[in-house]
Design an enzyme around this catalytic site. Sequence first.
Site, PDB file in Angstrom:
ATOM      1  N   TYR A   1       0.769  -1.358  -0.112  1.00  0.00           N
ATOM      2  CA  TYR A   1       0.122  -0.576   0.052  1.00  0.00           C
ATOM      3  C   TYR A   1       0.527   1.431  -0.350  1.00  0.00           C
ATOM      4  O   TYR A   1       0.346   2.604   0.483  1.00  0.00           O
ATOM      5  CB  TYR A   1      -1.168  -0.168   1.371  1.00  0.00           C
ATOM      6  CG  TYR A   1      -1.894  -0.708   1.387  1.00  0.00           C
ATOM      7  CD1 TYR A   1      -2.359  -1.967   0.532  1.00  0.00           C
ATOM      8  CD2 TYR A   1      -2.531  -1.106   2.214  1.00  0.00           C
ATOM      9  CE1 TYR A   1      -3.132  -2.905  -0.023  1.00  0.00           C
ATOM     10  CE2 TYR A   1      -3.656  -1.910   2.662  1.00  0.00           C
ATOM     11  CZ  TYR A   1      -3.826  -3.147   1.227  1.00  0.00           C
ATOM     12  OH  TYR A   1      -4.965  -4.185   1.496  1.00  0.00           O
TER      13      TYR A   1
ATOM     14  N   ASP B   1      -4.307  -7.713   6.229  1.00  0.00           N
ATOM     15  CA  ASP B   1      -5.248  -6.477   6.055  1.00  0.00           C
ATOM     16  C   ASP B   1      -6.382  -7.574   5.703  1.00  0.00           C
ATOM     17  O   ASP B   1      -7.436  -7.868   6.168  1.00  0.00           O
ATOM     18  CB  ASP B   1      -5.142  -5.547   4.593  1.00  0.00           C
ATOM     19  CG  ASP B   1      -7.068  -4.875   4.690  1.00  0.00           C
ATOM     20  OD1 ASP B   1      -6.934  -5.063   5.685  1.00  0.00           O
ATOM     21  OD2 ASP B   1      -6.856  -4.020   3.766  1.00  0.00           O
TER      22      ASP B   1
ATOM     23  N   ASP C   1      -0.818 -17.603   2.385  1.00  0.00           N
ATOM     24  CA  ASP C   1      -2.065 -19.364   2.739  1.00  0.00           C
ATOM     25  C   ASP C   1      -2.535 -20.237   3.059  1.00  0.00           C
ATOM     26  O   ASP C   1      -3.943 -20.483   3.835  1.00  0.00           O
ATOM     27  CB  ASP C   1      -2.166 -19.602   0.518  1.00  0.00           C
ATOM     28  CG  ASP C   1      -0.731 -20.178   0.667  1.00  0.00           C
ATOM     29  OD1 ASP C   1       0.582 -19.502   0.755  1.00  0.00           O
ATOM     30  OD2 ASP C   1      -0.584 -21.089  -0.521  1.00  0.00           O
TER      31      ASP C   1
ATOM     32  N   ASP D   1      -9.557  -9.952   8.603  1.00  0.00           N
ATOM     33  CA  ASP D   1     -10.852  -9.930   8.426  1.00  0.00           C
ATOM     34  C   ASP D   1     -11.585 -11.263   8.287  1.00  0.00           C
ATOM     35  O   ASP D   1     -12.238 -11.646   9.313  1.00  0.00           O
ATOM     36  CB  ASP D   1     -11.139  -9.015   6.620  1.00  0.00           C
ATOM     37  CG  ASP D   1     -11.801  -8.085   6.783  1.00  0.00           C
ATOM     38  OD1 ASP D   1     -11.548  -6.489   7.864  1.00  0.00           O
ATOM     39  OD2 ASP D   1     -12.068  -7.549   5.842  1.00  0.00           O
TER      40      ASP D   1
ATOM     41  N   LYS E   1       4.912 -14.563   2.239  1.00  0.00           N
ATOM     42  CA  LYS E   1       4.203 -15.815   0.627  1.00  0.00           C
ATOM     43  C   LYS E   1       5.830 -15.808   0.188  1.00  0.00           C
ATOM     44  O   LYS E   1       6.241 -15.395  -1.001  1.00  0.00           O
ATOM     45  CB  LYS E   1       3.271 -14.663  -0.582  1.00  0.00           C
ATOM     46  CG  LYS E   1       3.310 -15.571  -1.276  1.00  0.00           C
ATOM     47  CD  LYS E   1       2.808 -16.478  -0.654  1.00  0.00           C
ATOM     48  CE  LYS E   1       1.540 -17.285  -2.214  1.00  0.00           C
ATOM     49  NZ  LYS E   1       1.562 -19.017  -1.603  1.00  0.00           N
TER      50      LYS E   1
HETATM   51  P1  ATP Z   1     -14.799  -2.166   3.583  1.00  0.00           P
HETATM   52  O1  ATP Z   1     -15.159  -1.364   2.255  1.00  0.00           O
HETATM   53  O2  ATP Z   1     -14.525   0.350   3.570  1.00  0.00           O
HETATM   54  O3  ATP Z   1     -14.131  -2.084   4.737  1.00  0.00           O
HETATM   55  P2  ATP Z   1     -17.852  -1.693   3.916  1.00  0.00           P
HETATM   56  O4  ATP Z   1     -18.548  -0.697   3.893  1.00  0.00           O
HETATM   57  O5  ATP Z   1     -17.824  -2.284   2.531  1.00  0.00           O
HETATM   58  O6  ATP Z   1     -16.426  -0.958   3.863  1.00  0.00           O
HETATM   59  P3  ATP Z   1     -17.514  -3.392   5.673  1.00  0.00           P
HETATM   60  O7  ATP Z   1     -17.497  -3.100   7.075  1.00  0.00           O
HETATM   61  O8  ATP Z   1     -16.085  -4.294   5.569  1.00  0.00           O
HETATM   62  O9  ATP Z   1     -18.315  -3.287   4.333  1.00  0.00           O
HETATM   63  O10 ATP Z   1     -18.695  -4.121   6.368  1.00  0.00           O
HETATM   64  C1  ATP Z   1     -19.156  -5.388   5.165  1.00  0.00           C
HETATM   65  C2  ATP Z   1     -20.900  -5.441   6.376  1.00  0.00           C
HETATM   66  O11 ATP Z   1     -20.589  -6.134   7.199  1.00  0.00           O
HETATM   67  C3  ATP Z   1     -21.447  -4.462   5.934  1.00  0.00           C
HETATM   68  O12 ATP Z   1     -22.134  -4.158   5.097  1.00  0.00           O
HETATM   69  C4  ATP Z   1     -22.544  -4.355   7.157  1.00  0.00           C
HETATM   70  O13 ATP Z   1     -23.506  -5.577   5.941  1.00  0.00           O
HETATM   71  C5  ATP Z   1     -21.306  -5.352   8.323  1.00  0.00           C
HETATM   72  N1  ATP Z   1     -20.899  -4.848   9.288  1.00  0.00           N
HETATM   73  C6  ATP Z   1     -19.610  -4.182   9.080  1.00  0.00           C
HETATM   74  N2  ATP Z   1     -20.052  -3.206  10.067  1.00  0.00           N
HETATM   75  C7  ATP Z   1     -21.056  -4.188  11.232  1.00  0.00           C
HETATM   76  C8  ATP Z   1     -21.276  -2.919  12.374  1.00  0.00           C
HETATM   77  N3  ATP Z   1     -20.442  -2.261  13.125  1.00  0.00           N
HETATM   78  N4  ATP Z   1     -22.244  -3.381  12.778  1.00  0.00           N
HETATM   79  C9  ATP Z   1     -23.483  -4.580  11.879  1.00  0.00           C
HETATM   80  N5  ATP Z   1     -22.935  -4.779  10.475  1.00  0.00           N
HETATM   81  C10 ATP Z   1     -22.062  -4.260  10.626  1.00  0.00           C
END
Ligand code: ATP
Length: 358
Positions: free
Chosen positions: A138, A246, A222, A250, A189
Site C-alpha cells: 500500500y 489486512d 495461504d 478481516d 509469501k
Molecule cells: P470497507 O470496504 O471499507 O471494508 P464496507 O462498507 O464495504 O467497508 P465492511 O465494513 O467491511 O463493509 O462490512 C461488510 C458488511 O458487514 C457491511 O456491509 C455490514 O453489513 C456488516 N457490518 C460491518 N460492520 C458492522 C457493524 N458495526 N454492525 C453491523 N454490521 C456490520
Amino acid sequence: MRTHRIAAIGGDGIGIEVVAAGLRVLDELQRADGGFRLDVTSFDWGSDYYRRHGVMMPADGLATLRDFAAIYFGAVGSLDVPDHISLWGLRIAICQGFDQYANVRPARVLPGLASPLRDCPPGALDWVIVRENSEGEYSGIGGRAHRGLPEETAVESAVFTRTGVDRIMRFAFDLARSRPRKHLTVVTKSNAQRHGMVMWDEIAREVGRDYPDVTVVKELVDAMTVRMVLRPEAIDVVVATNLHADILSDLAAALAGSIGIAPTANLDPQRRYPSMFEPIHGSAFDIAGKGLANPIGAFWTASMMLEHLGETSAAKRLMAAIEEVTARGPRTRDLGGDARTDDVTAAVCDALAGAAVR
Ligand code: ATP
C-alpha cells in the site's frame, strides 16, 4: 485531574454513528472513573466534507491533529466518492502522515458470542494481528500508461525497507513477549515473492535472535488462512505485511464472531505523533442511517485508546462492561439479536454506572 485531548472523526456511514455511541460511553466512563477527563474535539471530515470542499480534510488537517493525544476514528467510504479518494484523502493520509506504522488488531471471542468455527473452545481464539502499516503493497508506488488503449499498463509496486520491516518485527516481538504464551507467527509469501518477502524472512530471523524467549513460527499466507480456521489455538501474535494482514484480520474478525466487534489501533510506537484508533469495519452503507450498527467494535477501540493513553484501569473497566453486555445482551442483528445501536450503547453505559456503584 489527568486530561487527554482527543480528536474524534466519525467519517462516513456507520462510522459517524459508532463514534457518537463511543463518545457517549466514554462520557459515562469518565463519570464512573473520576480520575481523568477527555477533552474531545469533533471533526466533520469525510465524504460529505469532500462533496462540499473537494477534499476529504482541510489542507492543514494534519497540522490541526498534530497536538492531540489520540484520534478516535470511525470509517471512510461512500457510494459516490471513489475509494482511492476517500481512503487516501483521510485515513491513509493520517496513518502515513503520522508514521503510524504498527496496526494492531486483536481478535477474541467475547463472552456470550460464538465463533462460526464448529470446534472453537472458549479461549482458543485469542489473537493479536500486527499489520505493517506504512509501506509494502500500500505504498502507492506505481502508475498507469496508455489509458484506454489495448496496451494499457498498470504497475503497483510493493516497497519493503529494512527500517520498515525491522521496526514492525521488533514491535511484534515485544508484543509477543508481553503475552503469556510468547508466541509469534511470521507470515509471508516468500515461496512466490522472491525479493521483499525473502527479506522479511531474513529480518525476522535476525530480530528473533534478540528474543530467545519468544517462539517463532513461519507461515505462508495461504497456509495461514487454513491454520486460522483449523487450529485457532496454535496462534497468538501474528505479524504480516500491509496487504496480507489486512485480509487476515478481516478473517480473524469474522472467526471471532462479527466484523462489528473488532477494534484496531494505528500506532506510532515512538509517540512522536498522535496514534489513531478505529473499528476495523468500514462505513457499511447497507445499514448506515438506520441505527442498526453494532457499536461494540468502536467501544473496544475506545478501550485500546485508553490503554494507549495510560488509563489502564479505565480501559479494563470499559472492557469488563463490554463483556458484561456481550454475555447477557442486548445484541445487534449481526450477532443474531434485534437490538439497535442505542440499546447496546445504553446497556454498556448502565454496566459502567453499575460498576461505579458496586
Ligand atoms: P470497507 O470496504 O471499507 O471494508 P464496507 O462498507 O464495504 O467497508 P465492511 O465494513 O467491511 O463493509 O462490512 C461488510 C458488511 O458487514 C457491511 O456491509 C455490514 O453489513 C456488516 N457490518 C460491518 N460492520 C458492522 C457493524 N458495526 N454492525 C453491523 N454490521 C456490520
